[in-house]
Write a protein that holds these residues in place. Structure first.
Motif, PDB file in Angstrom:
ATOM      1  N   LYS A  46       0.820  -1.215   0.000  1.00 47.96           N
ATOM      2  CA  LYS A  46       0.000   0.000   0.000  1.00 47.96           C
ATOM      3  C   LYS A  46       0.850   1.259   0.000  1.00 47.96           C
ATOM      4  CE  LYS A  46      -3.922  -2.215   0.479  1.00 47.96           C
ATOM      5  NZ  LYS A  46      -4.725  -2.359  -0.759  1.00 47.96           N
ATOM      6  N   LEU A  47       2.090   1.135   0.496  1.00 51.72           N
ATOM      7  CA  LEU A  47       2.916   2.327   0.685  1.00 51.72           C
ATOM      8  C   LEU A  47       4.371   1.891   0.809  1.00 51.72           C
ATOM      9  CD1 LEU A  47       2.609   5.454   1.291  1.00 51.72           C
ATOM     10  CD2 LEU A  47       2.767   4.861   3.710  1.00 51.72           C
ATOM     11  N   ILE A  48       5.272   2.691   0.230  1.00 53.10           N
ATOM     12  CA  ILE A  48       6.702   2.491   0.465  1.00 53.10           C
ATOM     13  C   ILE A  48       7.216   3.760   1.140  1.00 53.10           C
ATOM     14  CG2 ILE A  48       8.973   2.092  -0.549  1.00 53.10           C
ATOM     15  CD1 ILE A  48       7.696   0.713  -2.865  1.00 53.10           C
ATOM     16  N   MET A  49       7.901   3.606   2.250  1.00 52.75           N
ATOM     17  CA  MET A  49       8.350   4.801   2.967  1.00 52.75           C
ATOM     18  C   MET A  49       9.789   4.690   3.456  1.00 52.75           C
ATOM     19  SD  MET A  49       6.739   4.558   6.814  1.00 52.75           S
ATOM     20  CE  MET A  49       8.170   5.288   7.602  1.00 52.75           C
ATOM     21  N   SER A  50      10.360   5.856   3.742  1.00 58.01           N
ATOM     22  CA  SER A  50      11.631   5.927   4.457  1.00 58.01           C
ATOM     23  C   SER A  50      11.557   7.148   5.377  1.00 58.01           C
ATOM     24  CB  SER A  50      12.807   6.021   3.480  1.00 58.01           C
ATOM     25  OG  SER A  50      14.026   5.917   4.193  1.00 58.01           O
ATOM     26  N   HIS A  51      12.561   7.343   6.199  1.00 59.52           N
ATOM     27  CA  HIS A  51      12.503   8.409   7.214  1.00 59.52           C
ATOM     28  C   HIS A  51      13.806   9.203   7.188  1.00 59.52           C
ATOM     29  CE1 HIS A  51      10.762  10.363  10.647  1.00 59.52           C
ATOM     30  NE2 HIS A  51      11.681   9.952  11.493  1.00 59.52           N
ATOM     31  N   LEU A  52      13.674  10.534   7.302  1.00 60.34           N
ATOM     32  CA  LEU A  52      14.834  11.426   7.233  1.00 60.34           C
ATOM     33  C   LEU A  52      15.455  11.620   8.619  1.00 60.34           C
ATOM     34  CD1 LEU A  52      13.199  14.121   4.909  1.00 60.34           C
ATOM     35  CD2 LEU A  52      14.948  12.455   4.236  1.00 60.34           C
ATOM     36  N   ALA A  53      16.776  11.582   8.664  1.00 61.34           N
ATOM     37  CA  ALA A  53      17.481  11.699   9.943  1.00 61.34           C
ATOM     38  C   ALA A  53      17.705  13.147  10.359  1.00 61.34           C
ATOM     39  CB  ALA A  53      18.834  10.983   9.852  1.00 61.34           C
ATOM     40  N   CYS A  54      17.776  14.069   9.406  1.00 60.59           N
ATOM     41  CA  CYS A  54      18.220  15.449   9.704  1.00 60.59           C
ATOM     42  C   CYS A  54      17.276  16.506   9.140  1.00 60.59           C
ATOM     43  CB  CYS A  54      19.624  15.677   9.136  1.00 60.59           C
ATOM     44  SG  CYS A  54      20.851  14.507   9.745  1.00 60.59           S
ATOM     45  N   PRO A  72       2.375   4.083  -3.958  1.00 56.06           N
ATOM     46  CA  PRO A  72       2.488   5.388  -3.283  1.00 56.06           C
ATOM     47  C   PRO A  72       3.717   5.427  -2.379  1.00 56.06           C
ATOM     48  CG  PRO A  72       0.251   4.508  -3.075  1.00 56.06           C
ATOM     49  CD  PRO A  72       1.091   3.424  -3.685  1.00 56.06           C
ATOM     50  N   ARG A  73       4.355   6.610  -2.346  1.00 55.59           N
ATOM     51  CA  ARG A  73       5.602   6.761  -1.579  1.00 55.59           C
ATOM     52  C   ARG A  73       5.466   7.846  -0.511  1.00 55.59           C
ATOM     53  NH1 ARG A  73      10.276   7.301  -6.129  1.00 55.59           N
ATOM     54  NH2 ARG A  73       8.719   8.626  -7.171  1.00 55.59           N
ATOM     55  N   SER A  74       6.217   7.672   0.580  1.00 58.63           N
ATOM     56  CA  SER A  74       6.203   8.641   1.679  1.00 58.63           C
ATOM     57  C   SER A  74       7.607   8.782   2.255  1.00 58.63           C
ATOM     58  CB  SER A  74       5.234   8.166   2.774  1.00 58.63           C
ATOM     59  OG  SER A  74       5.281   9.055   3.881  1.00 58.63           O
ATOM     60  N   LEU A  75       8.097  10.019   2.324  1.00 61.33           N
ATOM     61  CA  LEU A  75       9.428  10.247   2.901  1.00 61.33           C
ATOM     62  C   LEU A  75       9.395  11.215   4.085  1.00 61.33           C
ATOM     63  CD1 LEU A  75      12.527   9.802   2.684  1.00 61.33           C
ATOM     64  CD2 LEU A  75      12.603  11.689   1.029  1.00 61.33           C
ATOM     65  N   SER A  76       8.373  12.079   4.134  1.00 68.22           N
ATOM     66  CA  SER A  76       8.471  13.227   5.042  1.00 68.22           C
ATOM     67  C   SER A  76       7.590  13.175   6.274  1.00 68.22           C
ATOM     68  CB  SER A  76       8.140  14.508   4.270  1.00 68.22           C
ATOM     69  OG  SER A  76       9.234  14.831   3.432  1.00 68.22           O
ATOM     70  N   ALA A  77       8.203  13.438   7.417  1.00 68.64           N
ATOM     71  CA  ALA A  77       7.506  13.805   8.649  1.00 68.64           C
ATOM     72  C   ALA A  77       7.404  15.340   8.644  1.00 68.64           C
ATOM     73  CB  ALA A  77       8.276  13.269   9.854  1.00 68.64           C
ATOM     74  N   THR A  78       7.156  15.942   9.789  1.00 69.98           N
ATOM     75  CA  THR A  78       7.003  17.404   9.853  1.00 69.98           C
ATOM     76  C   THR A  78       8.177  18.128   9.181  1.00 69.98           C
ATOM     77  OG1 THR A  78       5.792  17.182  11.932  1.00 69.98           O
ATOM     78  CG2 THR A  78       6.677  19.363  11.410  1.00 69.98           C
ATOM     79  N   GLY A  79       9.392  17.754   9.554  1.00 67.53           N
ATOM     80  CA  GLY A  79      10.574  18.445   9.029  1.00 67.53           C
ATOM     81  C   GLY A  79      10.671  18.333   7.520  1.00 67.53           C
ATOM     82  N   GLY A  80      10.376  17.176   6.979  1.00 66.03           N
ATOM     83  CA  GLY A  80      10.459  16.961   5.536  1.00 66.03           C
ATOM     84  C   GLY A  80       9.445  17.780   4.760  1.00 66.03           C
ATOM     85  N   ILE A  81       8.258  17.972   5.339  1.00 70.92           N
ATOM     86  CA  ILE A  81       7.246  18.805   4.682  1.00 70.92           C
ATOM     87  C   ILE A  81       7.816  20.206   4.464  1.00 70.92           C
ATOM     88  CG2 ILE A  81       4.977  19.912   4.973  1.00 70.92           C
ATOM     89  CD1 ILE A  81       4.121  17.385   6.566  1.00 70.92           C
TER      90      ILE A  81
END
Ligand SMILES: *Cc1c(COP(=O)(O)O)cnc(C)c1O
Length: 349
Positions: free
Chosen positions: A151-159, A185-194
């Motif tokens: 349903k989704l492929i995601m990763s998370h940003l460290a900085c 569908p892809r997702s990379l961003s939490a608050t900081g990434g937005i």
């Protein structure tokens, strides 16, 4: 009543969600991270309110949290679990239609064998080295996994809280290299990434702290007000001491309020002698040691007898309190104690 009152402004949470949603294009869906009981503020209340206003994707850290959110929301919204499909999770994942973000070949195998056809997503590691499959691992299983319809492929940003940090572009490139051309569908961003801009938005965003009034979303409305009841007030003559270990000595004749909250409620002992509480706009210094259930506050300069004092509110937000002890707003919120009476306002319109 000797339990403190934590007021949670659901209108502010909604305004923060809408502001973050407005930063991305209409093609990007904005989800909501409600892990750790919505950062201490109440996952059921926050998730229900956001779902009522159209949020369809929720994120939690663990399957048990997902179960609680499903119970609050009922059927419909997707609930993604960052820690994936752990041994022992199968029944809950299946019965409650949770979507585990599979982090390893082991989890992929477990999920596809135990719950064939059940929803899942994939988490990839793009350099943070915390959760997710690495490039080589992903390459080996991608054809099979993609065939099963994630349903989704995601990763998370460290900085992502440091826009100029080269790690951001590095992780973006790694994420693209691992996922470009895949029809998922892809997702990379939490608050900081937005806040880093459109290159980072992809199809789904996952804000957490920004919803709850924390940095790096500087424009966030404040969500939490914490008022602590005054249990007792006494006059302390100059020269006498207050609290454990006699760490504070009155330098003048003083009035000291004993207030009902302590380190068992998340007010870390490191706030001893450094924090300030507020009566309206008037600052009142915390004096002496924070103890388990109580703190002591110098209210000598107040003209009236306070019934309660605020440690979080318009004059001191989560970031200001965090700074006093060298931590971050996330930790202030998630430390908020279980004894506080949580009161919810707004969120209806
Ligand atoms: C906690 C978390 C988020 C939300 O991060 P914020 O900085 O609070 O917006 C998003 N994604 C993952 C994987 C997380 O662990």
């Amino acid at each position: 009543m000797a339990t403190a009152s934590l007021r949670i402004d659901l209108d502010a949470v909604l305004a923060n969600w809408r502001a973050l949603d407005a930063m991305t294009s209409a093609a990007t869906e904005t989800g909501a991270v409600v892990k750790a009981n919505s950062y201490g503020l109440g996952a059921a209340q926050v998730a229900r309110m956001l779902a009522r206003h159209g949020v369809r994707k929720f994120f939690v850290a663990a399957t048990e949290e997902g179960a609680a959110v499903r119970q609050a929301l009922g059927e419909g919204p997707e609930i993604f679990v960052f820690s994936g499909h752990m041994a022992g999770d199968t029944e809950m994942v299946g019965d409650l239609a949770l979507t585990p973000m599979l982090n390893s070949v082991e989890q992929v195998t477990r999920h596809l064998e135990a719950l064939p056809g059940a929803p899942f997503g994939v988490q990839l590691d793009t350099g943070m080295n915390r959760l997710g499959m690495e490039a080589a691992e992903w390459q080996a299983v991608a054809p099979m996994v993609l065939g099963a319809g994630p349903k989704l492929i995601m990763s998370h940003l460290a900085c992502s809280d440091e826009p100029a940090h080269p790690m951001n572009a590095q992780q973006l490139a790694a994420f693209r290299a691992m996922t470009d051309g895949m029809d998922v569908p892809r997702s990379l961003s939490a608050t900081g990434g937005i806040l880093l801009g459109p290159d980072y938005h992809f199809d789904v965003t996952r804000p957490g702290i920004g919803l709850y009034g924390g940095l790096p979303f500087t424009e966030a409305q404040s969500v939490a007000t914490l008022s602590l009841p005054v249990v007792q007030i006494r006059d302390v003559p100059a020269g006498e001491t207050v609290g454990y270990s006699n760490t504070w000595t009155a330098s003048r004749d003083s009035r000291i309020a004993t207030v009902a909250a302590g380190y068992a409620d998340g007010l870390t002992r490191r706030l001893s002698s450094v924090a300030t509480l507020y009566h309206g706009a008037t600052p009142c210094p915390l004096v002496g040691r924070v103890s388990m259930d109580l703190i002591t506050v110098d209210v000598t300069d107040l003209t009236e007898v306070p019934r309660s004092l605020d440690i979080l509110g318009p004059h001191q937000g989560i970031e200001a309190l965090a700074e006093l002890t060298g931590t971050i707003g996330y930790e202030i919120l998630t430390s908020l104690g279980a004894r506080y009476q949580r009161h919810y306002a707004g969120g209806q319109a």
